[in-house]
Write a protein that holds these residues in place. Structure first.
Motif, PDB file in Angstrom:
ATOM      1  N   SER A 184      10.223  74.597  -1.681  1.00  0.00           N
ATOM      2  CA  SER A 184      10.426  74.084  -3.252  1.00  0.00           C
ATOM      3  C   SER A 184       8.804  73.674  -3.805  1.00  0.00           C
ATOM      4  CB  SER A 184      11.129  73.011  -3.572  1.00  0.00           C
ATOM      5  OG  SER A 184      12.384  73.279  -3.241  1.00  0.00           O
ATOM      6  N   ALA A 185       7.969  72.996  -2.950  1.00  0.00           N
ATOM      7  CA  ALA A 185       6.671  72.747  -3.440  1.00  0.00           C
ATOM      8  C   ALA A 185       5.682  74.059  -3.447  1.00  0.00           C
ATOM      9  CB  ALA A 185       6.246  71.628  -2.544  1.00  0.00           C
ATOM     10  N   ILE A 186       5.964  74.706  -2.239  1.00  0.00           N
ATOM     11  CA  ILE A 186       5.009  75.993  -2.335  1.00  0.00           C
ATOM     12  C   ILE A 186       5.491  76.972  -3.152  1.00  0.00           C
ATOM     13  CG2 ILE A 186       4.536  77.835  -0.628  1.00  0.00           C
ATOM     14  CD1 ILE A 186       4.844  75.939   1.667  1.00  0.00           C
ATOM     15  N   ALA A 187       6.769  77.231  -3.217  1.00  0.00           N
ATOM     16  CA  ALA A 187       7.271  78.188  -4.413  1.00  0.00           C
ATOM     17  C   ALA A 187       6.895  77.804  -5.688  1.00  0.00           C
ATOM     18  CB  ALA A 187       8.605  78.282  -4.254  1.00  0.00           C
ATOM     19  N   GLY A 188       6.989  76.447  -6.114  1.00  0.00           N
ATOM     20  CA  GLY A 188       6.484  75.980  -7.459  1.00  0.00           C
ATOM     21  C   GLY A 188       5.273  76.180  -7.694  1.00  0.00           C
ATOM     22  N   PHE A 189       4.302  75.977  -6.522  1.00  0.00           N
ATOM     23  CA  PHE A 189       2.798  76.017  -6.799  1.00  0.00           C
ATOM     24  C   PHE A 189       2.420  77.573  -7.008  1.00  0.00           C
ATOM     25  CE2 PHE A 189      -1.612  76.494  -5.013  1.00  0.00           C
ATOM     26  CZ  PHE A 189      -2.192  75.321  -5.740  1.00  0.00           C
ATOM     27  N   GLY A 190       3.064  78.331  -6.075  1.00  0.00           N
ATOM     28  CA  GLY A 190       2.855  79.830  -6.181  1.00  0.00           C
ATOM     29  C   GLY A 190       3.178  80.423  -7.471  1.00  0.00           C
ATOM     30  N   SER A 191       4.374  80.208  -7.723  1.00  0.00           N
ATOM     31  CA  SER A 191       4.942  80.839  -9.190  1.00  0.00           C
ATOM     32  C   SER A 191       4.385  80.197 -10.299  1.00  0.00           C
ATOM     33  CB  SER A 191       6.648  80.652  -9.111  1.00  0.00           C
ATOM     34  OG  SER A 191       6.927  79.590  -9.239  1.00  0.00           O
ATOM     35  N   GLY A 192       3.855  79.006 -10.388  1.00  0.00           N
ATOM     36  CA  GLY A 192       3.268  78.228 -11.411  1.00  0.00           C
ATOM     37  C   GLY A 192       1.872  78.828 -11.610  1.00  0.00           C
TER      38      GLY A 192
ATOM     39  N   ARG B  92      -1.498  81.722 -14.907  1.00  0.00           N
ATOM     40  CA  ARG B  92      -2.694  82.611 -15.024  1.00  0.00           C
ATOM     41  C   ARG B  92      -2.347  83.643 -16.156  1.00  0.00           C
ATOM     42  NH1 ARG B  92      -7.886  83.351 -14.534  1.00  0.00           N
ATOM     43  NH2 ARG B  92      -8.300  85.504 -14.083  1.00  0.00           N
ATOM     44  N   LEU B  93      -1.131  84.135 -16.222  1.00  0.00           N
ATOM     45  CA  LEU B  93      -0.927  85.083 -17.307  1.00  0.00           C
ATOM     46  C   LEU B  93      -0.694  84.432 -18.538  1.00  0.00           C
ATOM     47  CD1 LEU B  93       2.255  86.833 -15.618  1.00  0.00           C
ATOM     48  CD2 LEU B  93       0.056  87.711 -15.956  1.00  0.00           C
ATOM     49  N   GLN B  94      -0.273  83.066 -18.667  1.00  0.00           N
ATOM     50  CA  GLN B  94      -0.329  82.382 -19.742  1.00  0.00           C
ATOM     51  C   GLN B  94      -1.669  81.671 -20.327  1.00  0.00           C
ATOM     52  OE1 GLN B  94       2.500  82.466 -21.712  1.00  0.00           O
ATOM     53  NE2 GLN B  94       1.790  81.059 -23.353  1.00  0.00           N
ATOM     54  N   GLY B  95      -2.385  81.330 -19.560  1.00  0.00           N
ATOM     55  CA  GLY B  95      -3.682  80.518 -20.009  1.00  0.00           C
ATOM     56  C   GLY B  95      -4.509  80.483 -19.303  1.00  0.00           C
ATOM     57  N   GLY B  96      -4.838  81.518 -18.617  1.00  0.00           N
ATOM     58  CA  GLY B  96      -5.995  81.734 -17.601  1.00  0.00           C
ATOM     59  C   GLY B  96      -6.072  80.990 -16.536  1.00  0.00           C
ATOM     60  N   GLN B  97      -7.662  80.677 -16.098  1.00  0.00           N
ATOM     61  CA  GLN B  97      -7.628  79.928 -14.848  1.00  0.00           C
ATOM     62  C   GLN B  97      -7.200  78.514 -14.875  1.00  0.00           C
ATOM     63  OE1 GLN B  97     -11.455  80.151 -13.171  1.00  0.00           O
ATOM     64  NE2 GLN B  97     -11.073  79.428 -11.021  1.00  0.00           N
ATOM     65  N   ALA B  98      -7.751  77.949 -15.973  1.00  0.00           N
ATOM     66  CA  ALA B  98      -7.202  76.518 -16.175  1.00  0.00           C
ATOM     67  C   ALA B  98      -5.584  76.242 -16.172  1.00  0.00           C
ATOM     68  CB  ALA B  98      -7.902  75.965 -17.654  1.00  0.00           C
ATOM     69  N   GLY B  99      -5.075  77.404 -17.017  1.00  0.00           N
ATOM     70  CA  GLY B  99      -3.647  77.345 -17.204  1.00  0.00           C
ATOM     71  C   GLY B  99      -2.971  77.578 -15.728  1.00  0.00           C
ATOM     72  N   ALA B 100      -3.558  78.442 -14.791  1.00  0.00           N
ATOM     73  CA  ALA B 100      -2.983  78.481 -13.366  1.00  0.00           C
ATOM     74  C   ALA B 100      -2.947  77.281 -12.599  1.00  0.00           C
ATOM     75  CB  ALA B 100      -3.624  79.614 -12.579  1.00  0.00           C
ATOM     76  N   ILE B 101      -4.102  76.555 -12.805  1.00  0.00           N
ATOM     77  CA  ILE B 101      -4.092  75.135 -12.188  1.00  0.00           C
ATOM     78  C   ILE B 101      -3.044  74.270 -12.725  1.00  0.00           C
ATOM     79  CG2 ILE B 101      -5.545  73.238 -11.511  1.00  0.00           C
ATOM     80  CD1 ILE B 101      -7.964  75.198 -11.680  1.00  0.00           C
ATOM     81  N   ARG B 102      -3.070  74.070 -14.034  1.00  0.00           N
ATOM     82  CA  ARG B 102      -2.224  73.009 -14.434  1.00  0.00           C
ATOM     83  C   ARG B 102      -0.677  73.475 -14.499  1.00  0.00           C
ATOM     84  NH1 ARG B 102      -4.293  73.412 -19.527  1.00  0.00           N
ATOM     85  NH2 ARG B 102      -3.114  75.166 -20.161  1.00  0.00           N
TER      86      ARG B 102
ATOM     87  N   SER C 196       0.461  75.354 -11.776  1.00  0.00           N
ATOM     88  CA  SER C 196       0.901  75.289 -10.563  1.00  0.00           C
ATOM     89  C   SER C 196       1.174  73.964 -10.155  1.00  0.00           C
ATOM     90  CB  SER C 196      -0.164  75.726  -9.765  1.00  0.00           C
ATOM     91  OG  SER C 196      -1.324  75.022  -9.568  1.00  0.00           O
ATOM     92  N   ILE C 197       0.683  72.940 -10.583  1.00  0.00           N
ATOM     93  CA  ILE C 197       0.894  71.769 -10.355  1.00  0.00           C
ATOM     94  C   ILE C 197       2.154  71.226 -10.955  1.00  0.00           C
ATOM     95  CG2 ILE C 197       0.180  69.242 -10.620  1.00  0.00           C
ATOM     96  CD1 ILE C 197      -2.756  70.285 -10.649  1.00  0.00           C
ATOM     97  N   ILE C 198       2.629  71.552 -12.153  1.00  0.00           N
ATOM     98  CA  ILE C 198       3.448  71.123 -12.923  1.00  0.00           C
ATOM     99  C   ILE C 198       4.979  71.774 -12.408  1.00  0.00           C
ATOM    100  CG2 ILE C 198       4.894  71.770 -14.936  1.00  0.00           C
ATOM    101  CD1 ILE C 198       2.335  71.216 -16.568  1.00  0.00           C
ATOM    102  N   PHE C 199       4.801  73.087 -11.882  1.00  0.00           N
ATOM    103  CA  PHE C 199       5.717  73.789 -11.329  1.00  0.00           C
ATOM    104  C   PHE C 199       6.351  73.168  -9.821  1.00  0.00           C
ATOM    105  CE2 PHE C 199       7.238  78.133 -13.454  1.00  0.00           C
ATOM    106  CZ  PHE C 199       6.435  77.772 -14.544  1.00  0.00           C
ATOM    107  N   ALA C 200       5.141  72.646  -9.204  1.00  0.00           N
ATOM    108  CA  ALA C 200       5.322  72.266  -7.865  1.00  0.00           C
ATOM    109  C   ALA C 200       6.117  71.073  -8.002  1.00  0.00           C
ATOM    110  CB  ALA C 200       4.057  72.167  -7.239  1.00  0.00           C
TER     111      ALA C 200
END
Length: 197
Positions: A90-98, A103-113, A115-119
């Motif tokens: 779950s943690a790995i999948a949340g990090f990857g899918s997030g 990245r599609l929604q908010g660029g590089q900063a969105g990808a980091i944010r 990925s942490i939220i989804f994980a």
């Protein structure tokens, strides 16, 4: 080596993969779509854009996010050859899918944010689901019931004794049919006597 081959066959069997697809990807995605539609109904944006449009938008977005997360979780589970209830999946999948959706929604900063939220959120939801699964299963069994020695209530929803709706077995159904035929015959005799007088 024979035991390792057996476990790999059990993990990769077609029946387990089709059940896994339905139980662990399709049903959560459908439930998330329904929940998203409900959130859209109470959204404050419904006045501006229309309740139907907002509900459909929320339902679609919730379903896409859940489908991506659940699909990634199953991909990680298959890649790691682990059990379905392993929270590391779950943690790995949340990090990857997030990361991908962020990245599609908010660029590089969105990808980091994202990925942490989804994980974190995905792992918490899966942990809660694992803890609630036994109680939900017992609740489901208490409502549905099991077949007893006489074959009664087999797979039917058990209704309370006071309910006007009752599921009849063959004997009760035959007795009911006999009563109905007797009442029908009495009614016909009564109607004939009325016509004669």
């Amino acid at each position: 080596m024979g035991a390792d081959d057996k476990t790999l066959e059990e993990v990769n069997s077609p029946s387990s993969s089709s059940e896994s697809w339905k139980e662990r990807i399709l049903f959560p995605t459908l439930l998330a779509g329904i929940a998203g539609g409900g959130v859209g109904l109470i959204s404050k944006h419904g006045k501006v854009h229309g309740v139907a449009n907002i509900s459909a938008s929320y339902a679609t977005n919730f379903a896409i996010v859940t489908g991506c997360y659940c699909g990634a979780r199953e991909f990680v589970r298959a890649s790691r050859a682990s059990k379905p209830d392993d929270l590391l999946n779950s943690a790995i999948a949340g990090f990857g899918s997030g990361a991908i959706l962020g990245r599609l929604q908010g660029g590089q900063a969105g990808a980091i944010r994202y990925s942490i939220i989804f994980a974190v959120v995905g792992t918490m939801v899966d942990f809660a689901a694992l803890k609630l699964k036994p109680s939900l299963k017992s609740f489901h069994e208490s409502i549905i019931g099991s077949t007893d020695s006489s074959g009664k209530n087999g797979g039917w929803l058990r209704l309370p004794e006071w309910s006007p709706i009752q599921v009849l077995d063959e004997e009760e159904l035959a007795a009911k049919k006999a009563r109905e035929q007797k009442l029908y015959a009495e009614r016909n005799v009564h109607n004939l006597r009325k016509e004669e007088s």
